[in-house]
Write an enzyme that holds these catalytic residues in place. Structure first.
Site, PDB file in Angstrom:
ATOM      1  CG  ASN A  42       9.368  11.128  49.957  1.00  0.00           C
ATOM      2  OD1 ASN A  42       9.888  11.456  48.763  1.00  0.00           O
ATOM      3  ND2 ASN A  42       9.471  12.084  50.685  1.00  0.00           N
ATOM      4  CG  ASN A  45      -1.629  12.126  55.220  1.00  0.00           C
ATOM      5  OD1 ASN A  45      -2.091  12.938  56.147  1.00  0.00           O
ATOM      6  ND2 ASN A  45      -2.470  11.532  54.100  1.00  0.00           N
ATOM      7  CB  SER A  47      -2.055  12.465  59.640  1.00  0.00           C
ATOM      8  OG  SER A  47      -2.119  11.454  60.494  1.00  0.00           O
ATOM      9  CD  GLU A  55      13.057   3.768  51.193  1.00  0.00           C
ATOM     10  OE1 GLU A  55      12.378   4.708  51.016  1.00  0.00           O
ATOM     11  OE2 GLU A  55      14.091   4.037  51.921  1.00  0.00           O
ATOM     12  CB  CYS A  89      11.660   1.077  54.311  1.00  0.00           C
ATOM     13  SG  CYS A  89      10.567   2.323  53.724  1.00  0.00           S
TER      14      CYS A  89
END
Length: 131
Positions: A42, A45, A47, A55, A89
Site C-alpha cells: 500500500n 498519500n 490526499s 492488492e 480492490c
C-alpha cells in the site's frame, strides 16, 4: 497449490509499504495464469483518495507486464486479524479473474485462510453486465 511462497512475497512487500498516516502496512502478491509472481504494497498519500492499496499495486504491475488473469492473490496486513481486500480492490480482482481466483488471507506463512473470489464478492459487477 502451495501458497507459502506467495504469502512470503506478500509479507516481503508489506515491509516496503508507505503508510505514514494510518501506520497500517499491507502487502499483496499475485500469481498469474502464466505463473509469474508480482507483489505490491500500500502507498498512502496526504490526499487520502490518492492512496493505492497493496492488492491493486500488485495487480497493476502484473497487467502492465501483460499478465491478465489472476490465479491467486495473497494479502498480508494485520498479524492478529485477517486483512480482507476493500471494495475497490475486489472490483479490480474481478476484472482480472477468470472466476477461479483464490484469495489467501494471511497473518503469516503458517496462519492463513483461502477464500474463493465468489465468497468475497458475490454478485460482482463485471464486464458481462455491460452487454
Amino acid at each position: 497449490m502451495n501458497y507459502k511462497k506467495l504469502i512470503l512475497k506478500a509479507m516481503e512487500a508489506r515491509e516496503k509499504a508507505y503508510a505514514p498516516y494510518s501506520k497500517f502496512k499491507v502487502g499483496a502478491a499475485v500469481i498469474m495464469d502464466d505463473d509469474k509472481l508480482y507483489s505490491g504494497c500500500n502507498i498512502e498519500n496526504a490526499s487520502y483518495g490518492a492512496t493505492n492499496c497493496a492488492e491493486r499495486t500488485a495487480i497493476f504491475k502484473a497487467v502492465s507486464e501483460e499478465s491478465k488473469i489472476i490465479k491467486a492473490i495473497a494479502i498480508v496486513g494485520d498479524t492478529v486479524n485477517y486483512t480482507y481486500p476493500c471494495g475497490i480492490c475486489r472490483q479490480v480482482i474481478e476484472e482480472f479473474s477468470d472466476g477461479n481466483t483464490n484469495i489467501i488471507l494471511a497473518k503469516n506463512e503458517n496462519d492463513y485462510i483461502i477464500k474463493s473470489f465468489s465468497q468475497l464478492f458475490p454478485g460482482a459487477f463485471s464486464k458481462k453486465d455491460l452487454i
